[in-house]
Every structure is written in C-alpha cells, then in structure tokens.
Design a protein around this motif. Structure first.
Motif, PDB file in Angstrom:
ATOM      1  N   ALA A 108       0.829  -1.206   0.000  1.00 53.67           N
ATOM      2  CA  ALA A 108       0.000   0.000   0.000  1.00 53.67           C
ATOM      3  C   ALA A 108       0.863   1.255   0.000  1.00 53.67           C
ATOM      4  O   ALA A 108       0.578   2.237  -0.703  1.00 53.67           O
ATOM      5  CB  ALA A 108      -0.930  -0.005   1.206  1.00 53.67           C
ATOM      6  N   GLU A 109       1.935   1.234   0.775  1.00 51.70           N
ATOM      7  CA  GLU A 109       2.828   2.390   0.839  1.00 51.70           C
ATOM      8  C   GLU A 109       3.540   2.604  -0.494  1.00 51.70           C
ATOM      9  O   GLU A 109       3.731   3.739  -0.944  1.00 51.70           O
ATOM     10  CB  GLU A 109       3.856   2.186   1.959  1.00 51.70           C
ATOM     11  CG  GLU A 109       4.750   3.374   2.225  1.00 51.70           C
ATOM     12  CD  GLU A 109       3.982   4.606   2.702  1.00 51.70           C
ATOM     13  OE1 GLU A 109       4.490   5.724   2.496  1.00 51.70           O
ATOM     14  OE2 GLU A 109       2.887   4.440   3.279  1.00 51.70           O
ATOM     15  N   THR A 110       3.922   1.488  -1.138  1.00 47.39           N
ATOM     16  CA  THR A 110       4.580   1.589  -2.450  1.00 47.39           C
ATOM     17  C   THR A 110       3.637   2.183  -3.490  1.00 47.39           C
ATOM     18  O   THR A 110       4.029   3.061  -4.274  1.00 47.39           O
ATOM     19  CB  THR A 110       5.055   0.203  -2.916  1.00 47.39           C
ATOM     20  OG1 THR A 110       5.995  -0.311  -1.962  1.00 47.39           O
ATOM     21  CG2 THR A 110       5.734   0.289  -4.273  1.00 47.39           C
ATOM     22  N   ARG A 111       2.372   1.714  -3.499  1.00 45.01           N
ATOM     23  CA  ARG A 111       1.390   2.278  -4.438  1.00 45.01           C
ATOM     24  C   ARG A 111       1.171   3.762  -4.164  1.00 45.01           C
ATOM     25  O   ARG A 111       1.045   4.567  -5.088  1.00 45.01           O
ATOM     26  CB  ARG A 111       0.066   1.518  -4.320  1.00 45.01           C
ATOM     27  CG  ARG A 111       0.053   0.160  -4.989  1.00 45.01           C
ATOM     28  CD  ARG A 111      -1.363  -0.371  -5.149  1.00 45.01           C
ATOM     29  NE  ARG A 111      -2.025  -0.520  -3.852  1.00 45.01           N
ATOM     30  CZ  ARG A 111      -1.964  -1.607  -3.109  1.00 45.01           C
ATOM     31  NH1 ARG A 111      -1.251  -2.652  -3.525  1.00 45.01           N
ATOM     32  NH2 ARG A 111      -2.599  -1.681  -1.961  1.00 45.01           N
ATOM     33  N   LYS A 112       1.125   4.106  -2.882  1.00 45.81           N
ATOM     34  CA  LYS A 112       0.936   5.512  -2.516  1.00 45.81           C
ATOM     35  C   LYS A 112       2.063   6.372  -3.066  1.00 45.81           C
ATOM     36  O   LYS A 112       1.831   7.440  -3.655  1.00 45.81           O
ATOM     37  CB  LYS A 112       0.862   5.638  -0.989  1.00 45.81           C
ATOM     38  CG  LYS A 112       0.767   7.075  -0.485  1.00 45.81           C
ATOM     39  CD  LYS A 112       0.783   7.109   1.035  1.00 45.81           C
ATOM     40  CE  LYS A 112       0.843   8.550   1.543  1.00 45.81           C
ATOM     41  NZ  LYS A 112       0.901   8.618   3.023  1.00 45.81           N
ATOM     42  N   ARG A 134       1.864   6.598  -6.981  1.00 48.23           N
ATOM     43  CA  ARG A 134       0.780   7.464  -7.424  1.00 48.23           C
ATOM     44  C   ARG A 134       1.081   8.929  -7.128  1.00 48.23           C
ATOM     45  O   ARG A 134       0.765   9.812  -7.936  1.00 48.23           O
ATOM     46  CB  ARG A 134      -0.521   7.027  -6.755  1.00 48.23           C
ATOM     47  CG  ARG A 134      -1.051   5.701  -7.318  1.00 48.23           C
ATOM     48  CD  ARG A 134      -2.196   5.148  -6.507  1.00 48.23           C
ATOM     49  NE  ARG A 134      -2.798   3.992  -7.171  1.00 48.23           N
ATOM     50  CZ  ARG A 134      -3.755   3.237  -6.639  1.00 48.23           C
ATOM     51  NH1 ARG A 134      -4.217   3.516  -5.421  1.00 48.23           N
ATOM     52  NH2 ARG A 134      -4.248   2.213  -7.312  1.00 48.23           N
ATOM     53  N   VAL A 179      -0.988  14.892  -2.003  1.00 48.61           N
ATOM     54  CA  VAL A 179       0.092  13.907  -1.896  1.00 48.61           C
ATOM     55  C   VAL A 179       1.289  14.441  -1.105  1.00 48.61           C
ATOM     56  O   VAL A 179       2.096  13.656  -0.598  1.00 48.61           O
ATOM     57  CB  VAL A 179       0.538  13.439  -3.295  1.00 48.61           C
ATOM     58  CG1 VAL A 179      -0.631  12.842  -4.050  1.00 48.61           C
ATOM     59  CG2 VAL A 179       1.162  14.570  -4.094  1.00 48.61           C
ATOM     60  N   THR A 207      -3.616   9.598   3.749  1.00 52.12           N
ATOM     61  CA  THR A 207      -3.731   8.140   3.765  1.00 52.12           C
ATOM     62  C   THR A 207      -3.582   7.599   2.343  1.00 52.12           C
ATOM     63  O   THR A 207      -3.755   8.332   1.360  1.00 52.12           O
ATOM     64  CB  THR A 207      -5.101   7.718   4.307  1.00 52.12           C
ATOM     65  OG1 THR A 207      -6.126   8.219   3.433  1.00 52.12           O
ATOM     66  CG2 THR A 207      -5.315   8.270   5.711  1.00 52.12           C
ATOM     67  N   PRO A 208      -3.291   6.305   2.206  1.00 57.86           N
ATOM     68  CA  PRO A 208      -3.249   5.712   0.867  1.00 57.86           C
ATOM     69  C   PRO A 208      -4.573   5.885   0.123  1.00 57.86           C
ATOM     70  O   PRO A 208      -4.574   6.045  -1.101  1.00 57.86           O
ATOM     71  CB  PRO A 208      -2.958   4.238   1.156  1.00 57.86           C
ATOM     72  CG  PRO A 208      -2.211   4.245   2.447  1.00 57.86           C
ATOM     73  CD  PRO A 208      -2.827   5.353   3.236  1.00 57.86           C
ATOM     74  N   GLU A 209      -5.686   5.871   0.864  1.00 58.79           N
ATOM     75  CA  GLU A 209      -6.990   6.051   0.223  1.00 58.79           C
ATOM     76  C   GLU A 209      -7.127   7.442  -0.377  1.00 58.79           C
ATOM     77  O   GLU A 209      -7.653   7.616  -1.492  1.00 58.79           O
ATOM     78  CB  GLU A 209      -8.116   5.805   1.234  1.00 58.79           C
ATOM     79  CG  GLU A 209      -8.255   4.349   1.684  1.00 58.79           C
ATOM     80  CD  GLU A 209      -7.192   3.957   2.700  1.00 58.79           C
ATOM     81  OE1 GLU A 209      -6.506   4.867   3.235  1.00 58.79           O
ATOM     82  OE2 GLU A 209      -7.031   2.742   2.941  1.00 58.79           O
ATOM     83  N   VAL A 231      -4.706   9.443  -1.375  1.00 56.44           N
ATOM     84  CA  VAL A 231      -3.833   9.530  -2.549  1.00 56.44           C
ATOM     85  C   VAL A 231      -4.449   8.775  -3.720  1.00 56.44           C
ATOM     86  O   VAL A 231      -4.359   9.216  -4.875  1.00 56.44           O
ATOM     87  CB  VAL A 231      -2.428   8.986  -2.214  1.00 56.44           C
ATOM     88  CG1 VAL A 231      -1.553   8.945  -3.462  1.00 56.44           C
ATOM     89  CG2 VAL A 231      -1.757   9.822  -1.142  1.00 56.44           C
ATOM     90  N   ALA A 232      -5.099   7.642  -3.454  1.00 51.23           N
ATOM     91  CA  ALA A 232      -5.752   6.875  -4.520  1.00 51.23           C
ATOM     92  C   ALA A 232      -6.862   7.693  -5.171  1.00 51.23           C
ATOM     93  O   ALA A 232      -7.027   7.676  -6.398  1.00 51.23           O
ATOM     94  CB  ALA A 232      -6.308   5.569  -3.958  1.00 51.23           C
TER      95      ALA A 232
END
Length: 431
Positions: A292-296, A299, A337, A343-345, A347-348
């Motif tokens: 999740a942190e990597t995707r954040k 993105r 960002v 949160t990752p959410e 940023v998503a």
C-alpha cells in the motif's frame, strides 16, 4: 594407401590397455566405472607415455592431449573436452574411501595435464549453470557461496584481463555481470567476496580470492558457526537501511536491535513464517502495508509529474500534452500527496481524479480520440497476428480436433467480416 586397424591381435600389453580404455569410453559413457578405473591406471603407471604415437613411430606422445586425440589404437580418438565431461560423472563405487581417493588423484592429474595445454573444460555454459545453482542457494548463505563468488568475480577489469591471459582459463567477471546472471544485486555479490577476503585475512580460509579462478578445485571451508562473523556484520543503524529499520522499530515500540537481527537473518524469519501462523499473519499484514505504501508513493510521484510537466499518456499509451486547465486541476491534487498525513486512500482518490482529467481531455478532442482508438486496435491486431504466426502448422495438424477446427473456422469468419466491413464505403456503413 591408408589401412584402418580393426583388430587388436598384435598390440602390445600397453596398447591393449589403451584399446580397452578407448572401448570402455565409448561403451560406458553413461556410467563410466570401467573407463575411470582404466584411466586411473593409465595415468598412474604412465602408460600413455610408453605406447608409440602412431604407425611406424617409436616416439611416445609428447602430451596427454595428443594421446587423447590420436586415432585408435594409439589413442582414444576423442576431444579432451569430452573426457573432462566424463570425469564429472562419479564412479559407481566412489562411496568407498580408497576408490574415491584414487578417482580424485586421477581427476586432478588429468585436469592438470590438460590445463598445461590450455584446456580446462570449464566454459561459459558451465559458469551459467553454476551461477543458477548459486542463485538457488543464495538466501541460505554459507561458505560455499562465498567460495564460488571468489572463484568467479573480480573487483576490477585488470584482474579480469590478467585471468583471461592465462592459458585455458575462463576469465573472472564483474560483480555487476554476476548479479545480472544470478538475479541479485552487485552489492550482495561483493559482500560474499568481501566475506571471503576478510576470512582469508583472518587466516580462517587458506586460499586468497586472487588465486582462485572459475572451475577451481574446492578447498577446505570453515564451519558455519563463524560465517556470521565475516558476512554482512551488523553495523547498528549506521547504514541507510539500518537507520530506516531502527527508526521504524522505535516507532513500533520495540528495540532496534531486535529488528536489525531479523534483517541479518532472513532465513530464520522464513522458517518462523512457515512454522507459526501468528508470524505468518504478521508477515502478511506487513507485506500488505508495504504494498500500500509503495502504491501511494508511485501514485504521488505520478501526480507530481503530470502537474509539473503537463504530460501524460492516453489509455492506449499515446503521449499527450495536457491543456492548461487540466494541468492546473492536476496541480490542486499535489497538495494532497505532499501532506505527510495523507492516507493511501486519499492519494488513490487524487490519482483517480487525475486519470479522469486525462480521459476527459482525450474525449474532448475528436482527433486525439480517433488516434487513441486506432492505436488500441492496432496493438490488439498486432498481438493477434503475432500469436497466429507463432502457431506451428505441423503441431496444429497433429493435435487438431473438432472443437479446435470449429474455433479456427469461427475466427476466420470473424476476420473476414471485419475485413469486408472496412472495405465498404463510409456511405454504405451508415445505412
């Protein structure tokens, strides 16, 4: 006129032994027990030095290589490289100490004599097979891995050139090249080499890395209990990785030394995960958090790049310059960002909003829309054509059944329909 010798009735006792050796090599190549026994005798008694080197020749062979290559009944009639390959096959009774010692002595002498002629039997293909075996054992650590790296890797080009100039040697390669072939990092490879060098400096191993080369005979290795003293010793939190682990450990309320100890012993962590469900669950949670942190981060970087450069790609992958309005909207999401508390959410959601900006930009320009669709169709058709061209007709005929025939006929019909469709004038397509 050349007469081929087929009978061994008039051979001397030494020639009879050579004849039997050659016959055994061709007859028992798969499990060459008899060949190895005879070769050990021929080498230890110097038989190959006593037989004549050819017809009407009293002089013996000048080298073991010439003896191997000479036509029967004077030699074995084979390439030295083939004999070296046969030597790699164990004697069926090699479990007996006396036989093992005899075989080891014979192999060492044969390899030594051929190495003097520039033939080692070690090749790039063998190196690749050995590196694959090394990579499979890499995570377990150990002295054999360090020994193999010391045989294969050099720290500088001068050593590689020097090794290449020695007759018969396959030269050493760089840590970067070894890492490429094994699928690891150059730093990890160098840690193995440094471990060997440190152990040699401490007198734990007797042979320096500079004296080893690809294909070197195994040497006596230290015990596993001292491995950790030389490979990757912990340096507290002084390295960048160590500092990150120590900081994360403190934030989680545990001692940094505990986390650093796990870092240095991934095999122990693997065993704990396999054996204990609670540990496995903690590992799964950690991996999910890491993903999740990597995707954040990915993105967030994408949003910054779109906002700063004003460039993106269409759904089909075409480069796209965003208009000022879209670029300005993308810039508004950079604040999201940049917020460390995001949160990752969150940023998503910002990432999806920027993606929507790109889709809207494409949809607002008919020319870009047409190019994007054309590119998408072209990629699909190109991939389909390549897949069809890769089909071997002979293989297809061999396995074709009613279902397969029906599928191919249906595909052909669909292609014909599409071809006919694009041949029609635009006016007729609209009716």
């Amino acid at each position: 006129m050349t007469v081929r010798v087929e009978s061994n009735s008039y051979l001397t006792e030494d020639q009879q032994r050579v004849y039997q050796l050659r016959s055994s090599l061709e007859r028992n190549g798969g499990t060459p027990g008899g060949f190895l026994d005879l070769l050990a005798t021929v080498v230890s008694e110097g038989t190959w030095r006593q037989v004549p080197s050819g017809v009407n020749a009293d002089e013996p062979f000048s080298s073991f290589k010439d003896f191997i290559e000479a036509k029967p009944p004077f030699g074995l009639g084979h390439k030295p490289e083939y004999v070296l390959k046969v030597l790699q096959v164990p004697h069926p009774n090699e479990g007996v100490p006396e036989i093992r010692a005899r075989m080891d002595e014979m192999r060492a002498e044969v390899r030594k004599m051929l190495a003097e002629e520039g033939i080692t039997g070690y090749s790039e293909e063998q190196r690749d097979r050995d590196i694959a075996a090394w990579a499979a054992l890499d995570r377990s650590g150990g002295w054999w891995l360090a020994f193999f790296v010391a045989c294969q890797v050099t720290k500088n080009a001068d050593s590689s050139r020097k090794a290449a100039n020695r007759p018969g040697d396959v030269p050493k390669i760089s840590a970067a090249e070894f890492a490429r072939r094994s699928g690891t990092s150059p730093k990890r490879v160098l840690r193995y080499l440094q471990a060997w060098e440190a152990a040699q400096d401490a007198g734990v191993v007797k042979v320096a890395a500079a004296d080893l080369r690809p294909g070197s005979k195994p040497v006596e290795l230290p015990g596993d209990e001292v491995w950790g003293q030389f490979y990757g010793p912990r340096s507290g939190a002084t390295s960048e990785r160590g500092a990150l682990i120590a900081a994360a450990a403190e934030e989680a309320g545990i001692r940094p030394t505990k986390a650093l100890e796990v870092k240095e012993n991934p095999t122990a962590l693997k065993v704990a995960i396999i054996a204990d469900e609670r540990t496995a669950e903690a590992a799964r949670e950690a991996l999910e958090a890491r993903a999740a942190e990597t995707r954040k981060m990915e993105r967030a970087q994408y949003i910054r790049q779109v906002a700063e450069e004003g460039k993106a790609k269409t759904p089909a992958g075409l480069p796209l310059d965003l208009p000022a309005s879209a670029r300005q909207k993308a810039a508004e999401y950079v604040a999201v960002v940049e917020d460390q508390k995001s949160t990752p959410e969150a940023v998503a959601e910002a990432y999806e909003a920027v993606q929507s900006l790109i889709v809207e930009t494409v949809a607002s320009d008919p020319e870009i829309t047409a190019r994007d669709r054309r590119t998408r169709f072209t990629k699909t058709l190109t991939s389909t054509v390549r897949s069809i061209e890769a089909i071997d007709p002979d293989d297809l005929v061999a396995v074709a059944d009613d279902d397969l025939r029906a599928s191919i006929i249906a595909a052909q019909k669909r292609i014909n329909e599409l071809a006919e469709l694009i041949r029609l004038p635009a006016a007729r397509r609209d009716t």
